[in-house]
Design a protein around this motif. Structure first.
Motif, mmCIF file in Angstrom:
data_model
loop_
_atom_site.group_PDB
_atom_site.id
_atom_site.type_symbol
_atom_site.label_atom_id
_atom_site.label_comp_id
_atom_site.label_asym_id
_atom_site.label_seq_id
_atom_site.Cartn_x
_atom_site.Cartn_y
_atom_site.Cartn_z
ATOM 1 N N ILE A 250 0.729 -1.398 -0.051
ATOM 2 C CA ILE A 250 -0.048 0.031 0.066
ATOM 3 C C ILE A 250 0.933 1.386 0.069
ATOM 4 O O ILE A 250 0.541 2.082 -0.873
ATOM 5 C CB ILE A 250 -1.106 -0.016 1.135
ATOM 6 C CG1 ILE A 250 -1.894 -1.225 1.166
ATOM 7 C CG2 ILE A 250 -1.490 1.406 1.629
ATOM 8 C CD1 ILE A 250 -3.035 -1.323 2.197
ATOM 9 N N ARG A 251 1.819 1.334 0.746
ATOM 10 C CA ARG A 251 2.824 2.453 0.999
ATOM 11 C C ARG A 251 3.553 2.535 -0.368
ATOM 12 O O ARG A 251 3.783 3.634 -0.865
ATOM 13 C CB ARG A 251 3.717 2.279 2.324
ATOM 14 C CG ARG A 251 4.580 3.596 2.197
ATOM 15 C CD ARG A 251 3.926 4.752 2.298
ATOM 16 N NE ARG A 251 3.093 4.876 3.727
ATOM 17 C CZ ARG A 251 3.629 5.171 4.934
ATOM 18 N NH1 ARG A 251 4.738 5.669 4.893
ATOM 19 N NH2 ARG A 251 2.720 4.997 5.913
ATOM 20 N N GLU A 252 4.029 1.225 -0.936
ATOM 21 C CA GLU A 252 5.006 1.546 -2.261
ATOM 22 C C GLU A 252 4.029 2.225 -3.340
ATOM 23 O O GLU A 252 4.507 2.836 -4.283
ATOM 24 C CB GLU A 252 5.171 0.117 -2.626
ATOM 25 C CG GLU A 252 5.886 0.121 -3.710
ATOM 26 C CD GLU A 252 6.176 -1.374 -4.286
ATOM 27 O OE1 GLU A 252 6.262 -1.756 -5.557
ATOM 28 O OE2 GLU A 252 6.581 -2.310 -3.450
ATOM 29 N N LYS A 253 2.817 1.670 -3.418
ATOM 30 C CA LYS A 253 1.779 2.310 -4.493
ATOM 31 C C LYS A 253 1.221 3.538 -4.131
ATOM 32 O O LYS A 253 0.304 4.146 -4.926
ATOM 33 C CB LYS A 253 0.716 1.210 -4.794
ATOM 34 C CG LYS A 253 1.225 -0.229 -5.270
ATOM 35 C CD LYS A 253 1.791 0.077 -6.608
ATOM 36 C CE LYS A 253 2.457 -1.519 -6.996
ATOM 37 N NZ LYS A 253 3.046 -1.315 -8.114
ATOM 38 N N ALA A 254 1.382 4.190 -2.994
ATOM 39 C CA ALA A 254 0.995 5.518 -2.603
ATOM 40 C C ALA A 254 -0.541 5.423 -2.535
ATOM 41 O O ALA A 254 -1.173 6.326 -3.112
ATOM 42 C CB ALA A 254 1.383 6.460 -3.397
ATOM 43 N N ILE A 255 -1.179 4.484 -1.744
ATOM 44 C CA ILE A 255 -2.599 4.270 -1.617
ATOM 45 C C ILE A 255 -2.881 4.842 -0.431
ATOM 46 O O ILE A 255 -2.216 4.465 0.643
ATOM 47 C CB ILE A 255 -3.112 2.801 -1.928
ATOM 48 C CG1 ILE A 255 -2.603 2.327 -3.485
ATOM 49 C CG2 ILE A 255 -4.367 2.647 -1.868
ATOM 50 C CD1 ILE A 255 -2.904 0.928 -3.560
ATOM 51 N N ALA A 256 -4.221 5.372 -0.142
ATOM 52 C CA ALA A 256 -4.768 5.832 1.258
ATOM 53 C C ALA A 256 -5.426 4.697 1.697
ATOM 54 O O ALA A 256 -5.790 3.623 1.173
ATOM 55 C CB ALA A 256 -5.523 6.995 1.026
ATOM 56 N N THR A 257 -5.666 4.865 3.209
ATOM 57 C CA THR A 257 -6.418 3.731 3.946
ATOM 58 C C THR A 257 -7.421 4.445 4.771
ATOM 59 O O THR A 257 -7.161 5.495 5.017
ATOM 60 C CB THR A 257 -5.474 2.876 4.844
ATOM 61 O OG1 THR A 257 -4.687 3.700 5.572
ATOM 62 C CG2 THR A 257 -4.493 1.865 3.965
ATOM 63 N N ASN A 258 -8.362 3.314 4.912
ATOM 64 C CA ASN A 258 -9.598 4.157 5.468
ATOM 65 C C ASN A 258 -10.348 2.965 6.483
ATOM 66 O O ASN A 258 -10.299 1.762 6.199
ATOM 67 C CB ASN A 258 -10.412 4.806 4.572
ATOM 68 C CG ASN A 258 -12.235 4.864 5.211
ATOM 69 O OD1 ASN A 258 -13.040 4.408 5.266
ATOM 70 N ND2 ASN A 258 -12.276 6.002 6.034
ATOM 71 N N VAL A 259 -10.837 3.434 7.550
ATOM 72 C CA VAL A 259 -11.750 2.459 8.369
ATOM 73 C C VAL A 259 -13.117 3.261 8.360
ATOM 74 O O VAL A 259 -13.147 4.392 9.141
ATOM 75 C CB VAL A 259 -11.252 2.115 9.789
ATOM 76 C CG1 VAL A 259 -11.994 1.033 10.548
ATOM 77 C CG2 VAL A 259 -9.668 1.538 9.737
ATOM 78 N N GLY A 260 -14.073 2.654 7.916
ATOM 79 C CA GLY A 260 -15.347 3.348 7.909
ATOM 80 C C GLY A 260 -16.169 3.266 8.969
ATOM 81 O O GLY A 260 -15.874 2.992 10.324
ATOM 82 N N GLU A 261 -17.679 3.757 8.846
ATOM 83 C CA GLU A 261 -18.436 3.925 9.917
ATOM 84 C C GLU A 261 -18.857 2.441 10.541
ATOM 85 O O GLU A 261 -19.260 1.588 9.908
ATOM 86 C CB GLU A 261 -19.840 4.337 9.414
ATOM 87 C CG GLU A 261 -19.823 5.912 8.848
ATOM 88 C CD GLU A 261 -19.706 6.745 9.813
ATOM 89 O OE1 GLU A 261 -20.271 6.365 11.062
ATOM 90 O OE2 GLU A 261 -19.445 8.045 9.671
ATOM 91 N N LYS A 262 -18.343 2.366 11.804
ATOM 92 C CA LYS A 262 -18.674 1.033 12.497
ATOM 93 C C LYS A 262 -17.976 -0.154 12.057
ATOM 94 O O LYS A 262 -18.300 -1.239 12.137
ATOM 95 C CB LYS A 262 -20.119 0.766 12.805
ATOM 96 C CG LYS A 262 -20.954 1.741 13.519
ATOM 97 C CD LYS A 262 -22.497 1.583 13.912
ATOM 98 C CE LYS A 262 -23.100 2.048 14.661
ATOM 99 N NZ LYS A 262 -24.568 1.963 14.828
ATOM 100 N N ALA A 263 -16.975 0.119 11.144
ATOM 101 C CA ALA A 263 -16.121 -0.909 10.641
ATOM 102 C C ALA A 263 -15.114 -1.394 11.632
ATOM 103 O O ALA A 263 -14.565 -0.535 12.626
ATOM 104 C CB ALA A 263 -15.204 -0.430 9.338
ATOM 105 N N LEU A 264 -14.489 -2.508 11.618
ATOM 106 C CA LEU A 264 -13.471 -3.112 12.501
ATOM 107 C C LEU A 264 -12.356 -3.002 11.875
ATOM 108 O O LEU A 264 -12.220 -3.496 10.906
ATOM 109 C CB LEU A 264 -14.002 -4.466 13.070
ATOM 110 C CG LEU A 264 -13.015 -5.322 14.028
ATOM 111 C CD1 LEU A 264 -12.880 -4.595 15.498
ATOM 112 C CD2 LEU A 264 -13.394 -6.792 14.374
ATOM 113 N N CYS A 265 -11.332 -2.689 12.443
ATOM 114 C CA CYS A 265 -9.816 -2.752 12.257
ATOM 115 C C CYS A 265 -9.051 -3.279 13.368
ATOM 116 O O CYS A 265 -8.582 -2.380 14.362
ATOM 117 C CB CYS A 265 -9.353 -1.708 11.579
ATOM 118 S SG CYS A 265 -7.579 -1.823 10.772
#
Length: 262
Positions: free
Chosen positions: A145-160
């Motif tokens: 993900i970092r190599e490809k310069a992609i953003a990350t997200n954890v949405g509404e009431k999602a679990l991480c």
């Protein structure tokens, strides 16, 4: 019967016996080949990898309960438990969002890599909803993900949770909804025979060092990992929005925190 006729009859009888003998010999040979073929097929089937589902990964899901109950998350995750326990799947939705849902099973990183290779130009954000799982796969996904310069997200009431925040940390920018459930705990190799207690301890320390180094490379504050080390693997430490910001697990939309080139 004349001698000549008797001789011819004997020859005919011998020919018939020879023909029957040859027939039975061929029949026996054919039966032998059939038996050998069946044996080979049986052995091949036995050697073929089982299609039985893999044993359930040792993951920990937040206990059910109202906020405030000991061990309960600030809000209950929206995704059903049976979905979260399944191997991770990927689906591309509008806005260039790749939704990653389910347990980070061994092999998830390889599937993720194929997904990025096939649809990389369309993927802008990886949205996570996972109870964690394989640390090795989580680290590999995070680095890609970092190599490809992609953003990350954890949405509404999602679990991480568990190893999922390692994937989350790879985002070039990182955001989490105020009611996202983000939790950490000690990493462990549940269900894997580590040999002696000394070998198990050595393995745990090696994994811990890899995770700590990775988070540092991603620009994440050390305080986050301290909370993980203090929390047993059968519990979760839930990070508040303020803590995620403090430890730089979440970023604002401007600039890049913890880029791979420093």
């Amino acid at each position: 019967m004349r001698p000549v006729a008797a001789f011819k009859a004997m020859i005919s009888l011998d020919d018939g016996m020879l023909m029957r003998g040859a027939f039975y010999l061929l029949l026996a040979a054919a039966a032998t080949f059939v038996v050998l073929d069946v044996k080979d097929i049986t052995e091949a089937e036995a050697a073929r990898p089982s299609l039985e589902p893999a044993p359930e990964l040792p993951i920990f899901l937040p206990p059910k309960g109202e906020p405030g109950v000991r061990g309960a998350p600030p809000v209950q995750p929206l995704t059903p438990e049976e979905v979260l326990r399944k191997p991770m799947t990927f689906s591309l939705v509008k806005g260039g969002v790749l939704h990653a849902e389910g347990t980070i099973d061994p092999g998830a990183a390889e599937r993720f890599s194929r997904e990025i290779e096939a649809r990389g130009e369309y993927i802008k954000i990886v949205s996570l909803d996972s109870p964690g799982g394989s640390v090795d796969d989580a680290l590999a996904m995070s680095k890609l993900i970092r190599e490809k310069a992609i953003a990350t997200n954890v949405g509404e009431k999602a679990l991480c949770a568990s190893s999922c925040p390692l994937v989350f940390a790879g985002g070039i920018t990182r955001s989490a909804a105020n009611n996202a459930v983000v939790g950490v705990h000690q990493v462990f190799n549940g269900g894997i025979d580590q040999g002696s207690p000394e070998q198990a301890m050595s393995s745990a320390q090696a994994i811990t060092a890899r995770v700590a180094r990775h988070l540092d490379e991603m620009g994440i504050g050390a305080g986050l990992w301290i909370h993980a080390l203090e929390t047993p693997p059968n519990q979760l430490y839930y990070l508040s929005p303020a803590e995620m910001s403090e430890y730089r697990l979440t970023t604002d939309a401007i600039g890049v925190v913890g880029s791979s080139d420093g």
